[in-house]
Design a protein around this motif. Structure first.
Motif, PDB file in Angstrom:
ATOM      1  N   TYR A  29       7.445   1.555   6.154  1.00 48.45           N
ATOM      2  CA  TYR A  29       7.539   0.116   6.383  1.00 48.45           C
ATOM      3  C   TYR A  29       6.659  -0.668   5.417  1.00 48.45           C
ATOM      4  O   TYR A  29       7.108  -1.630   4.784  1.00 48.45           O
ATOM      5  N   PHE A  30       5.391  -0.273   5.291  1.00 48.99           N
ATOM      6  CA  PHE A  30       4.502  -1.004   4.393  1.00 48.99           C
ATOM      7  C   PHE A  30       4.882  -0.781   2.934  1.00 48.99           C
ATOM      8  O   PHE A  30       4.696  -1.673   2.102  1.00 48.99           O
ATOM      9  N   GLY A  31       5.408   0.404   2.604  1.00 47.15           N
ATOM     10  CA  GLY A  31       5.900   0.605   1.248  1.00 47.15           C
ATOM     11  C   GLY A  31       7.059  -0.320   0.925  1.00 47.15           C
ATOM     12  O   GLY A  31       7.131  -0.908  -0.166  1.00 47.15           O
ATOM     13  N   GLN A  32       7.982  -0.469   1.872  1.00 46.41           N
ATOM     14  CA  GLN A  32       9.112  -1.382   1.674  1.00 46.41           C
ATOM     15  C   GLN A  32       8.638  -2.831   1.640  1.00 46.41           C
ATOM     16  O   GLN A  32       9.136  -3.643   0.852  1.00 46.41           O
ATOM     17  N   LEU A  33       7.669  -3.160   2.496  1.00 46.50           N
ATOM     18  CA  LEU A  33       7.159  -4.533   2.544  1.00 46.50           C
ATOM     19  C   LEU A  33       6.499  -4.908   1.221  1.00 46.50           C
ATOM     20  O   LEU A  33       6.667  -6.028   0.720  1.00 46.50           O
ATOM     21  N   ARG A  34       5.775  -3.982   0.642  1.00 50.72           N
ATOM     22  CA  ARG A  34       5.123  -4.260  -0.628  1.00 50.72           C
ATOM     23  C   ARG A  34       6.135  -4.357  -1.758  1.00 50.72           C
ATOM     24  O   ARG A  34       6.018  -5.233  -2.624  1.00 50.72           O
ATOM     25  N   ALA A  35       7.147  -3.478  -1.765  1.00 48.80           N
ATOM     26  CA  ALA A  35       8.137  -3.490  -2.849  1.00 48.80           C
ATOM     27  C   ALA A  35       9.017  -4.729  -2.803  1.00 48.80           C
ATOM     28  O   ALA A  35       9.418  -5.250  -3.853  1.00 48.80           O
ATOM     29  N   SER A  36       9.320  -5.231  -1.606  1.00 52.16           N
ATOM     30  CA  SER A  36      10.217  -6.384  -1.478  1.00 52.16           C
ATOM     31  C   SER A  36       9.496  -7.722  -1.553  1.00 52.16           C
ATOM     32  O   SER A  36      10.140  -8.771  -1.472  1.00 52.16           O
ATOM     33  N   GLY A  37       8.185  -7.708  -1.670  1.00 48.81           N
ATOM     34  CA  GLY A  37       7.433  -8.957  -1.709  1.00 48.81           C
ATOM     35  C   GLY A  37       7.150  -9.535  -0.343  1.00 48.81           C
ATOM     36  O   GLY A  37       6.730 -10.700  -0.238  1.00 48.81           O
ATOM     37  N   GLY A  38       7.364  -8.753   0.716  1.00 49.59           N
ATOM     38  CA  GLY A  38       7.112  -9.256   2.055  1.00 49.59           C
ATOM     39  C   GLY A  38       5.656  -9.521   2.357  1.00 49.59           C
ATOM     40  O   GLY A  38       5.330 -10.303   3.250  1.00 49.59           O
ATOM     41  N   LEU A  39       4.761  -8.889   1.597  1.00 52.59           N
ATOM     42  CA  LEU A  39       3.339  -9.148   1.802  1.00 52.59           C
ATOM     43  C   LEU A  39       2.971 -10.588   1.452  1.00 52.59           C
ATOM     44  O   LEU A  39       1.979 -11.113   1.958  1.00 52.59           O
ATOM     45  N   ASP A  40       3.762 -11.229   0.574  1.00 52.39           N
ATOM     46  CA  ASP A  40       3.482 -12.613   0.226  1.00 52.39           C
ATOM     47  C   ASP A  40       3.625 -13.525   1.446  1.00 52.39           C
ATOM     48  O   ASP A  40       2.905 -14.522   1.573  1.00 52.39           O
ATOM     49  N   HIS A  41       4.567 -13.180   2.336  1.00 51.14           N
ATOM     50  CA  HIS A  41       4.735 -13.980   3.548  1.00 51.14           C
ATOM     51  C   HIS A  41       3.496 -13.897   4.428  1.00 51.14           C
ATOM     52  O   HIS A  41       2.985 -14.917   4.905  1.00 51.14           O
ATOM     53  N   TYR A  42       2.992 -12.683   4.638  1.00 48.50           N
ATOM     54  CA  TYR A  42       1.802 -12.530   5.467  1.00 48.50           C
ATOM     55  C   TYR A  42       0.572 -13.140   4.789  1.00 48.50           C
ATOM     56  O   TYR A  42      -0.346 -13.613   5.471  1.00 48.50           O
ATOM     57  N   ALA A  43       0.540 -13.101   3.456  1.00 42.04           N
ATOM     58  CA  ALA A  43      -0.614 -13.657   2.749  1.00 42.04           C
ATOM     59  C   ALA A  43      -0.719 -15.170   2.913  1.00 42.04           C
ATOM     60  O   ALA A  43      -1.812 -15.730   2.825  1.00 42.04           O
ATOM     61  N   THR A  44       0.414 -15.845   3.157  1.00 45.79           N
ATOM     62  CA  THR A  44       0.388 -17.295   3.343  1.00 45.79           C
ATOM     63  C   THR A  44       0.015 -17.698   4.759  1.00 45.79           C
ATOM     64  O   THR A  44      -0.270 -18.870   5.000  1.00 45.79           O
ATOM     65  N   LEU A  45       0.034 -16.776   5.694  1.00 50.81           N
ATOM     66  CA  LEU A  45      -0.300 -17.103   7.073  1.00 50.81           C
ATOM     67  C   LEU A  45      -1.819 -17.161   7.248  1.00 50.81           C
ATOM     68  O   LEU A  45      -2.550 -16.370   6.657  1.00 50.81           O
ATOM     69  N   PRO A  46      -2.316 -18.074   8.073  1.00 56.03           N
ATOM     70  CA  PRO A  46      -3.771 -18.180   8.284  1.00 56.03           C
ATOM     71  C   PRO A  46      -4.277 -17.163   9.301  1.00 56.03           C
ATOM     72  O   PRO A  46      -4.892 -17.509  10.311  1.00 56.03           O
ATOM     73  N   VAL A  47      -3.997 -15.891   9.055  1.00 56.11           N
ATOM     74  CA  VAL A  47      -4.422 -14.832   9.971  1.00 56.11           C
ATOM     75  C   VAL A  47      -5.279 -13.836   9.200  1.00 56.11           C
ATOM     76  O   VAL A  47      -5.070 -13.618   8.005  1.00 56.11           O
ATOM     77  N   PRO A  48      -6.234 -13.217   9.840  1.00 57.42           N
ATOM     78  CA  PRO A  48      -7.067 -12.220   9.154  1.00 57.42           C
ATOM     79  C   PRO A  48      -6.238 -11.005   8.750  1.00 57.42           C
ATOM     80  O   PRO A  48      -5.276 -10.635   9.434  1.00 57.42           O
TER      81      PRO A  48
END
Length: 278
Positions: A107-126
């Motif tokens: 899951y995290f490998g796919q999230l990183r490859a698809s750019g999904g981490l950018d979505h979480y990076a914009t959220l104001p969460v730790p």
């Protein structure tokens, strides 16, 4: 009738709007405070649980059937004793490894490859809330499969069911340790295919080093077993099948598993920060 220039009207309108949007002292309004860890963790956990519910339930059945099939296969070569306890405990924790380690790495490998981490990076969460929420959601899917495997194995090998309540501690602690490892593998892998491969290798290690009795393993491989996070959960569960379990040793194994879980989740949080800024 008097005619007012348009510039004057627009100037007064702009001044009024600026005055309405700014405090009286001219200092800009402060930004909203950053979300706290526990509310953010709960929100990420609920979102991950609802997202993965439909996709992961069939895979949970596969993990359960796989573990039960391994126990049936080992029943032909293992009669009882310490070997039977190791087989049942290792097969039960293998369900946790399949979901929390293997699937979370993918899951995290796919999230990183698809750019999904950018979505979480914009959220104001730790960052810790993202990792812990995802890890907790994936580990939650292992509860029914692990319980079914432990009960089926106990009946198959004629082991006592009295102390299976220890799964209440084994499942979350082993799940935290393996989920942290899976998340770290998925986030640190440079390619999605490599994350999938590492997750598969980790699950295979949990299968070979967890199901097989420790005294049957060669020396160097035995050292690798000591490093595997799930080993201590397997040992704790296997000891409870004794007629009189050594509870201090069981508590020590669970404490080591908890310490390994904290370390692996800390590494996963660092890996998330590292991947999110790239």
């Amino acid at each position: 009738m008097s005619i007012v220039p348009a510039e004057a009207v627009s100037g007064r309108a702009g001044t009024a709007a600026e005055t309405a949007n700014e405090p009286a002292d001219g200092v800009p309004a402060p930004l909203a405070p950053r979300a706290r860890l526990l509310p953010s963790l709960a929100a990420v956990y609920r979102a991950q649980l609802s997202r993965a519910r439909v996709a992961r339930i069939p895979l949970l059945f596969v993990a359960t059937f796989q573990s039960v099939g391994i126990m049936i296969l080992m029943r032909g070569v293992v009669d009882g004793g310490d070997e039977a306890r190791a087989v049942v405990a290792g097969s039960s924790v293998l369900v946790v490894a399949f979901v929390a380690l293997n699937l979370l790495a993918q899951y995290f490998g796919q999230l990183r490859a698809s750019g999904g981490l950018d979505h979480y990076a914009t959220l104001p969460v730790p960052p810790a809330a993202v990792v812990l929420g995802a890890a907790g959601a994936y580990a939650s899917f292992t509860v029914p499969g692990t319980a079914v495997t432990a009960v089926a194995g106990s009946v198959l090998f004629q082991l006592p069911l009295t102390h299976l309540w220890v799964l209440v501690a084994v499942i979350p602690l082993s799940g935290a340790a393996l989920a942290g490892l899976g998340a770290a593998l998925g986030l640190l892998a440079p390619r999605q295919e490599l994350a999938t491969l590492l997750g598969q290798l980790g699950m295979s290690a949990a299968l070979l080093l967890g199901v097989l009795p420790a005294d049957r393993l060669p020396g160097p491989i035995g050292y690798a077993r000591d490093v595997l996070p799930s080993t201590y959960g397997v040992e704790a569960l296997a000891r409870t099948f004794d007629a009189r379990p050594d509870w201090p040793v069981v508590a020590f194994d669970l404490a080591v598993c908890a310490a390994v879980g904290v370390c692996s989740l800390a590494v996963a949080t660092w890996a998330y920060r590292r991947a999110a800024v790239r």
